[in-house]
Design a protein around this motif. Structure first.
Motif, PDB file in Angstrom:
ATOM      1  N   PHE A  35       8.754  -3.198 -16.697  1.00  0.00           N
ATOM      2  CA  PHE A  35       8.839  -4.649 -16.913  1.00  0.00           C
ATOM      3  C   PHE A  35       7.612  -5.299 -16.290  1.00  0.00           C
ATOM      4  O   PHE A  35       7.256  -4.995 -15.145  1.00  0.00           O
ATOM      5  N   THR A  37       5.327  -9.171 -16.039  1.00  0.00           N
ATOM      6  CA  THR A  37       5.083 -10.563 -16.428  1.00  0.00           C
ATOM      7  C   THR A  37       3.586 -10.876 -16.505  1.00  0.00           C
ATOM      8  O   THR A  37       3.197 -12.029 -16.694  1.00  0.00           O
ATOM      9  N   ASP A 116      -0.643 -14.885  -2.916  1.00  0.00           N
ATOM     10  CA  ASP A 116      -1.413 -15.465  -1.808  1.00  0.00           C
ATOM     11  C   ASP A 116      -1.183 -16.971  -1.774  1.00  0.00           C
ATOM     12  O   ASP A 116      -1.459 -17.653  -2.760  1.00  0.00           O
ATOM     13  N   TRP A 128     -11.152 -19.202  -6.224  1.00  0.00           N
ATOM     14  CA  TRP A 128     -10.471 -18.021  -5.664  1.00  0.00           C
ATOM     15  C   TRP A 128     -10.838 -16.752  -6.452  1.00  0.00           C
ATOM     16  O   TRP A 128     -10.764 -16.729  -7.667  1.00  0.00           O
ATOM     17  N   GLY A 129     -11.276 -15.741  -5.730  1.00  0.00           N
ATOM     18  CA  GLY A 129     -11.622 -14.468  -6.373  1.00  0.00           C
ATOM     19  C   GLY A 129     -13.069 -14.429  -6.838  1.00  0.00           C
ATOM     20  O   GLY A 129     -13.542 -13.439  -7.376  1.00  0.00           O
ATOM     21  N   CYS A 138     -13.502  -5.783  -1.093  1.00  0.00           N
ATOM     22  CA  CYS A 138     -13.459  -6.125  -2.528  1.00  0.00           C
ATOM     23  C   CYS A 138     -14.724  -6.877  -2.954  1.00  0.00           C
ATOM     24  O   CYS A 138     -15.210  -6.687  -4.065  1.00  0.00           O
ATOM     25  N   VAL A 280      -6.353  -1.652  -4.820  1.00  0.00           N
ATOM     26  CA  VAL A 280      -5.933  -1.084  -6.108  1.00  0.00           C
ATOM     27  C   VAL A 280      -5.631   0.421  -5.989  1.00  0.00           C
ATOM     28  O   VAL A 280      -4.595   0.906  -6.461  1.00  0.00           O
ATOM     29  N   MET A 281      -6.557   1.151  -5.354  1.00  0.00           N
ATOM     30  CA  MET A 281      -6.366   2.607  -5.271  1.00  0.00           C
ATOM     31  C   MET A 281      -5.129   2.960  -4.449  1.00  0.00           C
ATOM     32  O   MET A 281      -4.415   3.913  -4.776  1.00  0.00           O
TER      33      MET A 281
HETATM   34  C1  LIG Z   1      -8.829 -12.248  -5.797  1.00  0.00           C
HETATM   35  C2  LIG Z   1      -8.510 -10.832  -5.466  1.00  0.00           C
HETATM   36  C3  LIG Z   1      -9.438  -9.832  -5.737  1.00  0.00           C
HETATM   37  C4  LIG Z   1      -9.147  -8.521  -5.415  1.00  0.00           C
HETATM   38  N1  LIG Z   1     -10.091  -7.573  -5.641  1.00  0.00           N
HETATM   39  C5  LIG Z   1      -9.835  -6.276  -5.348  1.00  0.00           C
HETATM   40  C6  LIG Z   1     -10.830  -5.274  -5.556  1.00  0.00           C
HETATM   41  O1  LIG Z   1     -11.960  -5.559  -5.958  1.00  0.00           O
HETATM   42  N2  LIG Z   1     -10.496  -3.987  -5.256  1.00  0.00           N
HETATM   43  C7  LIG Z   1      -9.277  -3.635  -4.761  1.00  0.00           C
HETATM   44  O2  LIG Z   1      -9.036  -2.448  -4.524  1.00  0.00           O
HETATM   45  N3  LIG Z   1      -8.302  -4.575  -4.554  1.00  0.00           N
HETATM   46  C8  LIG Z   1      -8.560  -5.871  -4.842  1.00  0.00           C
HETATM   47  N4  LIG Z   1      -7.605  -6.832  -4.611  1.00  0.00           N
HETATM   48  C9  LIG Z   1      -6.268  -6.391  -4.162  1.00  0.00           C
HETATM   49  C10 LIG Z   1      -5.469  -5.950  -5.420  1.00  0.00           C
HETATM   50  O3  LIG Z   1      -5.362  -7.073  -6.275  1.00  0.00           O
HETATM   51  C11 LIG Z   1      -4.064  -5.451  -5.074  1.00  0.00           C
HETATM   52  O4  LIG Z   1      -4.099  -4.478  -4.052  1.00  0.00           O
HETATM   53  C12 LIG Z   1      -3.410  -4.845  -6.322  1.00  0.00           C
HETATM   54  O5  LIG Z   1      -3.392  -5.788  -7.375  1.00  0.00           O
HETATM   55  C13 LIG Z   1      -1.984  -4.401  -6.005  1.00  0.00           C
HETATM   56  O6  LIG Z   1      -1.390  -3.891  -7.169  1.00  0.00           O
HETATM   57  P1  LIG Z   1       0.192  -3.993  -7.362  1.00  0.00           P
HETATM   58  O7  LIG Z   1       0.478  -3.200  -8.601  1.00  0.00           O
HETATM   59  O8  LIG Z   1       0.889  -3.627  -6.120  1.00  0.00           O
HETATM   60  O9  LIG Z   1       0.501  -5.546  -7.568  1.00  0.00           O
HETATM   61  P2  LIG Z   1      -0.061  -6.620  -8.585  1.00  0.00           P
HETATM   62  O10 LIG Z   1      -1.411  -6.267  -9.084  1.00  0.00           O
HETATM   63  O11 LIG Z   1       0.084  -7.949  -7.929  1.00  0.00           O
HETATM   64  O12 LIG Z   1       0.939  -6.537  -9.821  1.00  0.00           O
HETATM   65  C14 LIG Z   1       2.301  -6.884  -9.732  1.00  0.00           C
HETATM   66  C15 LIG Z   1       2.804  -7.059 -11.172  1.00  0.00           C
HETATM   67  O13 LIG Z   1       4.223  -7.265 -11.145  1.00  0.00           O
HETATM   68  C16 LIG Z   1       4.560  -8.291 -12.056  1.00  0.00           C
HETATM   69  N5  LIG Z   1       5.862  -8.823 -11.622  1.00  0.00           N
HETATM   70  C17 LIG Z   1       6.152  -9.426 -10.440  1.00  0.00           C
HETATM   71  N6  LIG Z   1       7.466  -9.733 -10.388  1.00  0.00           N
HETATM   72  C18 LIG Z   1       8.021  -9.292 -11.555  1.00  0.00           C
HETATM   73  C19 LIG Z   1       9.358  -9.303 -12.082  1.00  0.00           C
HETATM   74  N7  LIG Z   1      10.387  -9.813 -11.393  1.00  0.00           N
HETATM   75  N8  LIG Z   1       9.577  -8.780 -13.311  1.00  0.00           N
HETATM   76  C20 LIG Z   1       8.543  -8.245 -14.034  1.00  0.00           C
HETATM   77  N9  LIG Z   1       7.247  -8.203 -13.564  1.00  0.00           N
HETATM   78  C21 LIG Z   1       7.008  -8.721 -12.342  1.00  0.00           C
HETATM   79  C22 LIG Z   1       3.385  -9.274 -11.972  1.00  0.00           C
HETATM   80  O14 LIG Z   1       3.278 -10.071 -13.119  1.00  0.00           O
HETATM   81  C23 LIG Z   1       2.197  -8.290 -11.848  1.00  0.00           C
HETATM   82  O15 LIG Z   1       1.677  -7.932 -13.109  1.00  0.00           O
HETATM   83  C24 LIG Z   1      -7.885  -8.170  -4.872  1.00  0.00           C
HETATM   84  C25 LIG Z   1      -6.945  -9.179  -4.601  1.00  0.00           C
HETATM   85  C26 LIG Z   1      -7.269 -10.498  -4.868  1.00  0.00           C
HETATM   86  C27 LIG Z   1      -6.276 -11.572  -4.526  1.00  0.00           C
END
Ligand SMILES: Cc1cc2nc3c(=O)[nH]c(=O)nc-3n(C[C@H](O)[C@H](O)[C@H](O)COP(=O)(O)OP(=O)(O)OC[C@H]3O[C@@H](n4cnc5c(N)ncnc54)[C@H](O)[C@@H]3O)c2cc1C
Length: 305
Positions: A35, A37, A116, A128-129, A138, A280-281
Motif C-alpha cells: 500500500f 500513498t 519533518d 526544503w530539500g 545527503c 535510503v540505503m
Molecule cells: C529533503 C530530503 C532529502 C533527502 N535526501 C536523501 C539522500 O540524498 N540520500 C539518502 O540516503 N537519504 C535522503 N533522505 C532521507 C530519506 O528520504 C529517507 O531515509 C527515506 O526516504 C526513508 O525511506 P522509507 O521507505 O522509510 O520512508 P519514506 O521514503 O518516507 O516512504 C514512506 C512511504 O509510505 C507511504 N505511507 C505512509 N503512510 C501510509 C499509509 N498509512 N498507507 C499507505 N502508504 C503510506 C508514504 O506515502 C511514502 O511513500 C532525505 C530526506 C529528506 C527530507
C-alpha cells in the motif's frame, strides 16, 4: 457482503524500505500487497546521494525503477491506497483502507516513514530539500566550501556543527531566538570562529545561486544554503500503535535487529523504525531484512502444519 482480500504479507508504505521488502517477498512467491500513498520523504530533493549505484539520481526515479523491477514478480500487487486501521484477528491481521477495502494478511511490514515538522519561517517549505537542507550526508558535498548557515538551537544542532564545519569553513549558526547552547558550547563556537546569531529568522528566500536569510531586525544574510533542524520528526506510527507495538522514546517503532516489532508477525523498517539514522540505503536494508524474516516465518509455519 464485503469483499475481503487475503494476502500472505501486507507492506504499508511503498518507498525505499517497502519496495525492498516487496522485492525479496516477490522472489519468494509470497502473495504480497504494497500500500502506498506516494509521498516519500525525500521527494522535494532533485537528487538522492549515498545511494549505492544510484548516486545523484532523482529519488522518484529510484522508486520508479524499484516498482518497475517488481513487475517481474507477479505475486506482488501495488495498491495506491492509504491504510487507515490495523487490528489483530484470529492469528492474522485485518487492515482497512481509506477507499473501504478490507484485507486479511498473515504478516505486516510497516514502512510508513516520518514527516519533518519545519520551523515556522516564511519560505522554508519552498526551499526544503534544495537550499534548505537537513543532512550533510545527503546534500553536504553540493554545498561544500561555500558560506553556509545552520538554523538550530539544541544538542542535535550542536552535534551537526562539526560535521558541517568539516565541509564548510564559513559557517554561521542562527539560533532563531535566545541561544539554548551552554556557555561551554558557545565558547567552543567562538574559539572555532563560528558566528552565532540569536535574532529570529523571519524568512528564507531563493537568491538564484544561493539564498537569503531575512532576520526580524531587517538584516539580510546571503548564504549558499541553510541547514535546518526540524522542530520535530513525526513518526508515522499510528498503525503500529493500533496493533499494540511498543515505541521508542522518540516515537519510532521499537524493533529488534531483524526488524521484528514487539508484536509477533508485525515488522517495521525504514525511517519509522529508527529514532535518527535515516538514509535510503539503511531503509532499503531494513526492508530487505523484514521481508526475508516474514518469508522465513511463513515458510516455517507452513512446514510445521
Ligand atoms: C529533503 C530530503 C532529502 C533527502 N535526501 C536523501 C539522500 O540524498 N540520500 C539518502 O540516503 N537519504 C535522503 N533522505 C532521507 C530519506 O528520504 C529517507 O531515509 C527515506 O526516504 C526513508 O525511506 P522509507 O521507505 O522509510 O520512508 P519514506 O521514503 O518516507 O516512504 C514512506 C512511504 O509510505 C507511504 N505511507 C505512509 N503512510 C501510509 C499509509 N498509512 N498507507 C499507505 N502508504 C503510506 C508514504 O506515502 C511514502 O511513500 C532525505 C530526506 C529528506 C527530507
Amino acid at each position: 457482503m464485503k469483499n475481503i482480500q487475503q494476502f500472505d504479507v501486507a507492506i504499508i508504505g511503498g518507498a525505499s524500505a517497502g519496495l525492498a521488502a516487496a522485492l525479496i517477498l516477490g522472489r519468494s512467491i509470497r502473495k504480497t500487497v504494497v500500500f502506498d500513498t506516494g509521498e516519500p520523504r525525500n521527494r522535494p530533493a532533485a537528487h538522492a546521494h549515498n545511494v549505492f549505484t544510484r548516486d545523484g539520481v532523482s529519488p522518484l526515479e529510484i522508486l520508479a525503477i524499484g516498482r518497475e523491477q517488481l513487475k517481474a514478480y507477479p505475486s506482488v500487487t501495488i495498491a495506491q491506497e492509504r491504510v487507515i486501521t490495523a487490528a489483530k484477528e484470529d492469528g492474522a491481521f485485518r487492515l482497512e483502507t481509506a477507499s473501504g477495502g478490507t484485507f486479511v494478511v498473515r504478516k505486516v511490514i510497516i514502512a510508513t516513514g516520518v514527516k519533518d515538522i519545519l520551523p515556522e519561517i516564511a519560505g522554508i517549505q519552498a526551499l526544503w530539500g534544495n537550499k534548505v537542507i537537513h543532512c550533510p550526508y545527503c546534500h553536504g558535498w553540493e554545498a561544500k566550501n561555500t558560506p553556509i548557515a545552520l538554523i538550530g538551537n539544541d544538542d542535535m544542532a550542536y552535534h551537526l556543527i562539526p560535521i558541517v564545519r568539516n565541509l564548510n569553513k564559513d559557517l554561521t549558526v542562527f539560533t532563531n531566538g535566545k541561544s539554548a547552547f551552554s556557555e561551554e558550547q558557545q565558547a567552543k563556537l567562538q574559539q572555532q570562529g563560528i558566528g552565532l546569531i540569536e535574532t529570529p529568522v523571519t524568512a528564507v528566500e531563493d537568491a538564484g545561486d544561493g539564498m537569503r536569510l531575512v532576520l526580524a531586525d531587517g538584516t539580510v544574510h546571503h548564504k549558499q544554503a541553510a541547514y535546518v533542524r526540524a522542530v520535530r520528526m513525526q513518526f508515522n506510527n499510528e498503525l503500529a500503535v493500533q496493533l499494540g507495538c511498543e515505541l521508542e522514546e522518540a516515537g519510532s517503532i521499537k524493533v529488534d535487529e531483524f526488524q521484528q516489532t514487539t508484536v509477533p508477525g508485525v515488522f517495521a523498517a525504514g525511517d519509522v523504525a529508527h529514532p535518527m539514522f535515516h538514509q535510503v540505503m539503511a531503509a532499503a536494508a531494513g526492508g530487505l531484512k523484514a521481508g526475508g524474516m516474514c518469508n522465513g516465518q511463513l515458510s516455517m509455519e507452513d512446514f510445521e502444519k
